[in-house]
Design an enzyme around this catalytic site. Sequence first.
Site, PDB file in Angstrom:
ATOM      1  N   GLN A   1      -8.361   1.495   6.665  1.00 56.47           N
ATOM      2  CA  GLN A   1      -7.353   1.215   5.373  1.00 56.47           C
ATOM      3  C   GLN A   1      -7.652  -0.346   4.977  1.00 56.47           C
ATOM      4  OE1 GLN A   1      -3.016   3.018   5.995  1.00 56.47           O
ATOM      5  NE2 GLN A   1      -4.003   2.988   8.237  1.00 56.47           N
TER       6      GLN A   1
ATOM      7  N   ARG B   1      -0.528   9.007   2.978  1.00 58.18           N
ATOM      8  CA  ARG B   1       0.498   8.723   2.677  1.00 58.18           C
ATOM      9  C   ARG B   1       1.644  10.242   2.795  1.00 58.18           C
ATOM     10  NH1 ARG B   1       0.407   4.492   4.515  1.00 58.18           N
ATOM     11  NH2 ARG B   1      -1.769   5.249   5.386  1.00 58.18           N
TER      12      ARG B   1
END
Length: 741
Positions: free
Chosen positions: A276, A620
């Site tokens: 990430q 997400r």
Amino acid sequence: MTQVSGLVARDDLGGGTVKKNGERRGEKLLTGLNDVQRQAASHLDGPLVVFAGAGSGKTRIITHRIAWLIEQGVKPWEILAVTFTNKAALEMRTRVEALTPQGSRCLIATFHSACARWLREFAPELGFTSDFTIYDDADQLTALKKILTELNVKLDEENTAQEYRASINRAKTMAMLPSDDRLAREYGDQMPPVGMQVYKRYQEYLAACNAMDFGDLIMNMLLLLRRNATVRDVLQHRYRYLLVDEYQDTNRTQFELISHLSEKHKNLFVVGDDDQSIYSWRGAVPSNIIDFDKVHPNAVKITMEQNYRCSSNIVDAASSMIQNNKRRVSKKLFTDNPAGELINYRLETDNEIEAWWVIGSIKDELDRYPLSEIAIFYRTNSQSRMLEDALRRENLPYQIYGTVRFYDRAEIKDLMSYFRVLINPNDDVSVKRILNTPTRGIGKKAEATLEAEASRRGLPLWPTIEALIAEGEKLAAKFSAFATLMNKLRRELLVAPLDEVVEKLLAATRYIEHVEKKFPEQALDKVENIHELGSAIADFAAAYPDANIAEWLQTVTLVSSEVEAKGGVSLMSLHMAKGLEFPRVYIVGLEEGLLPHRNSSDDEDSIEEERRLFYVGMTRAKQKLSLCGAYRRRTYNQWAANRPSRFLTEIPREYFAPVTEVESALIGGHAGSSGYSDGPRYDYSDHDASPITHVAIGQNVRHPTYGQGVVEQIAEEFGLIKAVVRFAEFGIRKVAMKHLS
């Protein structure tokens, strides 16, 4: 490096000797954690790196570890935890305080907040006073424009003040002062014309104004740790245990800062996910976490791979895709969550139909997903326009993250500048902003004369005004009303209750009347913003009864760059999406040139970061994910056709819901030019067709291929009249009207 991954239990990971009563107190804190989380949270001494996969409980282990350390007898003020956003810091503080009453005595803050705190303490060591002002981006730009004018630097479209600001910020990210030999050697050729001279003069200007910008907060603190043995010794003794959140996002300066602070006790606990790491453009260095064991050979390594956020299909699809990155720590995300829905993929005619399909899907699913649970992600902010237009047409509320900011509005900046001058009269940027706001007869010529006089005397603007008045100079008459006002405000506001300062300031300056006169059409909105500022200060005063204006100013300056959207569909770039989660997510613009972005296409490291960006977006989504692209996209007055994103080919077909024949050729390892060999799904061949205009919006129509539908829009394209029709079985399609009956 000792490594722990999966769910294999270890009893020796904690290190050190833990007292029996500490074990009993701490055991309750570890209840509810899985084995790997428990091992991380109960680590005591020595360096440890946690590779925390998306949705694996990163914040949970940090907060439980802090509480666990306190239960083992560690004094809370010996614990330092740093993160990147005020929102994350607040969440960590709240969770720690819920776990242990002593948690409020730990320092849990952002890098900038922690450094601002220490610099208030040690500012004299750098030649500043403890009440220095913190300049935000706009203040920085104002100061630079003044300096560029002084140095006779010609600005144009290619050589802007913003470019100088960006180059200086990059230098500070790398902890390079104008006097640093490395700056000229490694970075000098990347700066705009006379950039080195501008940087030097800018730092001198800040020092004269007793001010620091955001970049200075970390850089100046690092300089103190490098050069001042006393400061370094004080902080190294003060903090025995250091915890760093989102370690993959640290830059060189933050990395060195943490290294100095942890050097004595070596109890450094870092958490992050190299998969990430998406902020290289901010200076983030993912190798800081990837190569942690090279810097700390005796470190323990833990990988947290169990995702608690997403459905199994989303987790497996994202995990398969990110495996294509070569520069990463080996791990594979998994979850015990149900499989959930398969991923939707849509390839639409153009970006308008792409937006129409997304909004149509949102409306169709409102019984399952309220608007507040829905997010639309895109690679570039320019992609939002079409989505916004479609949302407005359908009367669906939405919020955009990261663009419009409350504290950037002119009226708010004006009032905050008054407060800042009261605290730090040497703040030239703020003095200039309010000198003639509201209008008090000080024109540009008088302001320029004052600046010249201040330069001649070697003083900031406010001391120059005081000197002119004391000496009875003719020029002083222009500024006497301003000086009288500021002295009155200083006497009254600095001792007034915090929740009354806005009201008193407005009364003394008659600022509301100024707004109503100067901005008659915008006055209502501006006055409401001013009232909201008063509410914000009142809320702060209620939470911190003993706080003063200076403390509120520091807090609001550090948080003003963060925006939290409330209500409606959430629109944001993929970069803004990091750290958030939504039950329903759409990612649009899945095309070469957008994702991966065209600026990354020639560099493998950049392609890997683009892949990580897509991975962040996918993870997400908690329940349902749709991926969308367009066959062609308008740029200015030109249409451009791009291939679907290569990342689609890296997601196994089994995770996709059924798609059309053309879409099927573009996913699960079969994308490429062949995806276009059969041509688009839509009919654009009717160049000699006669326009048909009898079809009306709202009319029920029939198409020979798509069946029954309702006309939602009529538009002209390349001289042809086309209809946007919502078909019962095929959704929205744009078709030639001659085919409708």
